[in-house]
Scaffold this active site. Structure first.
Site, short mmCIF file in Angstrom:
data_model
loop_
_atom_site.label_atom_id
_atom_site.label_comp_id
_atom_site.label_asym_id
_atom_site.label_seq_id
_atom_site.Cartn_x
_atom_site.Cartn_y
_atom_site.Cartn_z
N LYS A 39 13.93 -34.92 5.35
CA LYS A 39 14.72 -33.66 5.91
C LYS A 39 13.69 -32.63 5.73
O LYS A 39 13.51 -31.96 4.74
CB LYS A 39 16.15 -33.54 5.48
CG LYS A 39 16.88 -32.29 6.06
CD LYS A 39 17.53 -31.48 5.41
CE LYS A 39 17.20 -30.32 4.66
NZ LYS A 39 16.48 -29.35 5.50
N GLU B 255 10.06 -30.30 -7.50
CA GLU B 255 8.79 -29.30 -7.39
C GLU B 255 9.62 -27.94 -7.07
O GLU B 255 9.86 -27.56 -5.87
CB GLU B 255 8.05 -29.56 -6.38
CG GLU B 255 7.13 -30.90 -6.54
CD GLU B 255 6.16 -30.60 -7.41
OE1 GLU B 255 6.12 -29.81 -8.13
OE2 GLU B 255 5.48 -31.72 -7.81
N CYS C 188 4.44 -21.55 -3.98
CA CYS C 188 5.26 -21.66 -5.49
C CYS C 188 4.05 -21.40 -6.68
O CYS C 188 4.65 -21.17 -7.64
CB CYS C 188 5.85 -22.92 -5.54
SG CYS C 188 4.76 -24.22 -5.03
N GLU D 290 10.98 -15.08 -9.45
CA GLU D 290 9.81 -15.36 -8.69
C GLU D 290 9.88 -14.52 -7.23
O GLU D 290 10.84 -14.35 -6.80
CB GLU D 290 9.99 -16.87 -8.20
CG GLU D 290 8.79 -17.30 -7.12
CD GLU D 290 9.01 -18.77 -6.82
OE1 GLU D 290 10.21 -19.43 -6.51
OE2 GLU D 290 7.94 -19.48 -6.58
P1 NAD Z 1 16.80 -21.47 -0.17
O1 NAD Z 1 16.93 -21.69 -1.68
O2 NAD Z 1 17.78 -21.03 0.69
O3 NAD Z 1 15.97 -22.79 0.36
C1 NAD Z 1 14.81 -23.24 0.17
C2 NAD Z 1 14.56 -24.64 0.71
O4 NAD Z 1 15.61 -25.53 0.30
C3 NAD Z 1 14.92 -24.54 2.17
O5 NAD Z 1 13.75 -25.46 2.88
C4 NAD Z 1 16.05 -25.11 2.51
O6 NAD Z 1 16.39 -25.69 3.66
C5 NAD Z 1 16.40 -26.06 1.39
N1 NAD Z 1 17.62 -26.14 0.80
C6 NAD Z 1 18.54 -25.26 0.52
N2 NAD Z 1 19.63 -25.77 0.35
C7 NAD Z 1 19.68 -27.18 0.22
C8 NAD Z 1 20.47 -28.07 -0.19
N3 NAD Z 1 21.58 -27.81 -0.61
N4 NAD Z 1 19.65 -29.40 -0.21
C9 NAD Z 1 18.72 -29.71 0.28
N5 NAD Z 1 17.89 -28.66 0.69
C10 NAD Z 1 18.35 -27.66 0.54
O7 NAD Z 1 15.78 -20.46 -0.28
P2 NAD Z 1 15.06 -19.56 0.98
O8 NAD Z 1 15.57 -18.17 1.11
O9 NAD Z 1 14.56 -20.57 2.14
O10 NAD Z 1 13.62 -19.38 0.01
C11 NAD Z 1 13.97 -18.46 -1.21
C12 NAD Z 1 13.44 -19.28 -2.42
O11 NAD Z 1 13.07 -20.51 -2.29
C13 NAD Z 1 12.03 -18.56 -2.53
O12 NAD Z 1 12.27 -17.39 -3.35
C14 NAD Z 1 11.43 -19.65 -3.78
O13 NAD Z 1 11.88 -19.23 -4.84
C15 NAD Z 1 12.03 -20.87 -3.26
N6 NAD Z 1 11.11 -21.66 -2.13
C16 NAD Z 1 10.24 -22.49 -3.08
C17 NAD Z 1 9.25 -23.04 -2.44
C18 NAD Z 1 8.47 -24.23 -3.37
O14 NAD Z 1 7.35 -24.64 -2.71
N7 NAD Z 1 8.68 -24.56 -4.59
C19 NAD Z 1 9.22 -23.40 -1.26
C20 NAD Z 1 10.35 -22.66 -0.47
C21 NAD Z 1 11.21 -21.70 -0.87
#
Ligand code: NAD
Length: 474
Positions: free
Chosen positions: A173, A248, A282, A379
């Site tokens: 996904k 991760e 990240c 972060e």
């Molecule tokens: P978010 O937490 O809403 O989403 C982050 C990712 O997780 C998205 O791709 C989303 O589709 C997925 N996601 C959200 N809820 C989920 C669930 N219940 N099950 C499976 N997948 C789910 O946050 P955002 O606004 O998109 O991004 C903000 C924060 O997310 C950032 O501040 C950062 O800390 C973190 N982030 C980290 C990475 C990384 O590489 N570690 C990548 C993207 C975002």
């Protein structure tokens, strides 16, 4: 120019007859395409297909599995320009960065193809004559893979390559914000000969899909890249079925610049790394701790470098930083800057959105940031470089370690004793000394503390998809 979107279930690409959601170009705010979303029946069919395909794929020789991955790598390289255009359109990063990401992703498929042939077991001498003790590794089973929007090529590549190389079958996904790159990779894998059911690709409501997939007994492994709160939620869901997990999660990387550091090199490397992918990385440098003897010059150097960044549409020539991925990321930046300024920090440059079209935010440097500001405790995940100074090395290592994240950490120093203390004292899964090049297909990538557990890349990357079986024969 943009990839034609579809689900992939049991070897069939499906684009018709499903509800759709909009995919937006973050540089313009306009709709790029409609993304078909999976029904519950689609998810069940994907799980059934992956379960059916598993025994044959597991029993396919590692050499042959590797050949499929190598062919996929070659197809991805041949299409690098088209895939990179899709990536930039949906995610925003400059085209050169997108192309680099696509090519490294091809290298990841190659690395996993080679590594599949090196999944060795071992013979352990028995305590009693005639006893043979064997340690063997076996593919875990069906793997559910969840990837984010910041690296639409790299994150699916890391998970798909390692899982498939190990003999697992997969349901990916990918992020709904950036689906086109994942679809392009799925097409490459199918054309390379990945049998029906070994690769499935679904989109929809992330929370609903993850809850549904993780609840299935057949799903034995969950790998997630994304934020720490979502990772914790998925770990709770995984606990019910005691699923293997790789997490991760978010980082909050410190950069410690000691008095002995090469200042110009530290500024140049820090600025290049900080504003790459608009800071949405990240392992992005997030908290700068600079020795007081270098601090004013470091802040001035970073400010000048930030002002040199050319912000714009990632498809435009000469642009070095694109937009943020979504409107909510711009809001998060504005709130973090306001919080730091309200606590007494000084805005050196940037600090606000650019224009009213797309999601652009100015490269930002803030000095004198107090320890309790959101910019240091959470972060940032954006193009903001918060600066503070220090005098004592052991004290600054403790400040670097004071957050719950432990993904990457960096330090600049020319002093052997300081470097030794930094290497030992820093709590992180990834440490860069005098540079930021810490992510390659050959090397392990993963965090400690609340940044998660498990590695991707390196020999460790495949271990995440292998169970250990101990056999004692008398
Ligand atoms: P978010 O937490 O809403 O989403 C982050 C990712 O997780 C998205 O791709 C989303 O589709 C997925 N996601 C959200 N809820 C989920 C669930 N219940 N099950 C499976 N997948 C789910 O946050 P955002 O606004 O998109 O991004 C903000 C924060 O997310 C950032 O501040 C950062 O800390 C973190 N982030 C980290 C990475 C990384 O590489 N570690 C990548 C993207 C975002």
């Amino acid at each position: 120019m943009y990839e034609s979107l579809a689900l992939l279930i049991d070897g069939q690409f499906i684009a018709e007859g499903r509800a759709t959601i909009a995919v937006e170009n973050p540089a313009t705010g306009t709709e790029l395409a409609r993304l078909p979303v999976a029904t519950t029946e689609d998810l069940d069919r994907a799980v059934a297909a992956a379960s059916r395909a598993f025994p044959a794929w597991r029993d396919t020789s590692a050499f042959e599995r590797g050949q499929v991955l190598r062919r996929a790598a070659q197809i991805i390289r041949e299409r690098a320009d088209a895939i990179a255009t899709t990536l930039t359109l949906e995610q925003g990063k400059p085209l050169a960065e997108a192309r680099g990401e696509v090519l490294v992703s091809a290298d990841i498929f190659d690395w996993a193809a080679e590594e599949a042939r090196r999944v060795y077991g071992r013979i352990v001498p028995g305590r009693v004559p005639g006893v043979r003790q064997m340690v063997v590794h076996e593919a875990v089973g069906v793997a559910a893979l969840f990837t984010p929007w910041n690296f639409p090529a790299l994150t699916p590549a890391r998970k798909l390559a390692a899982a498939l190389a190990a003999g697992c079958t997969t349901i990916l996904k990918a992020a709904e914000e950036t689906p086109g790159t994942a679809v392009a990779f799925a097409r490459a894998l199918v054309e390379a000969g990945a049998p029906a059911g070994t690769v499935n690709l679904v989109f929809g409501d992330p929370a609903a899909i993850s809850a549904h997939l993780i609840a299935q007994t057949a799903v034995r492994k969950v790998s997630f890249t994304g934020s720490t709160p979502v990772g914790k939620h998925l770990l709770r869901l995984c606990a019910d079925g005691v699923k293997r997990t790789t997490m991760e999660l978010g980082g909050n990387a410190p950069v410690i610049v000691t008095a002995s550091a090469d200042l110009d090199a530290a500024v140049a490397a820090s600025a290049a790394s900080k504003f790459r992918n608009a800071g949405q990385v990240c392992i992005s440098p997030s908290r700068f701790f600079v020795h007081e003897s270098l601090y004013p010059r470091f802040v001035a150097g970073m400010t000048a470098a930030a002002q040199d960044v050319r912000v714009g549409d990632g498809l435009s020539e000469g642009v070095t930083m694109g937009p943020l991925a979504s409107a909510r990321r711009v809001t998060a930046m504005e709130e973090a800057v306001a919080d730091a300024v309200a606590r007494g920090a000084k805005l050196e440059c940037g600090g606000q959105r650019i224009g009213n079209r797309g999601h652009f935010f100015a490269p930002t440097v803030i000095s004198g940031v107090p320890a309790d500001a959101t910019l240091l405790t959470c972060e940032t995940f954006g193009p903001i470089a918060p600066m503070t100074s220090f005098t004592d090395l052991s004290d600054v290592i403790a400040r670097g370690n004071s957050v719950e994240a432990g993904l990457a950490a960096y330090a600049f120093s020319q002093d052997r004793a300081e470097i030794a203390a930094l290497m030992k004292g820093i709590e992180a899964g990834i440490v860069g000394i005098n540079g930021f090049a810490v992510s390659t297909p050959e090397t392990p990538f993963g965090g400690v503390k609340e940044s998660g557990h498990g590695q991707e890349g390196g020999a460790e990357g495949l271990e995440a998809y292998l169970n250990v079986k101990f056999i004692s024969e008398s």
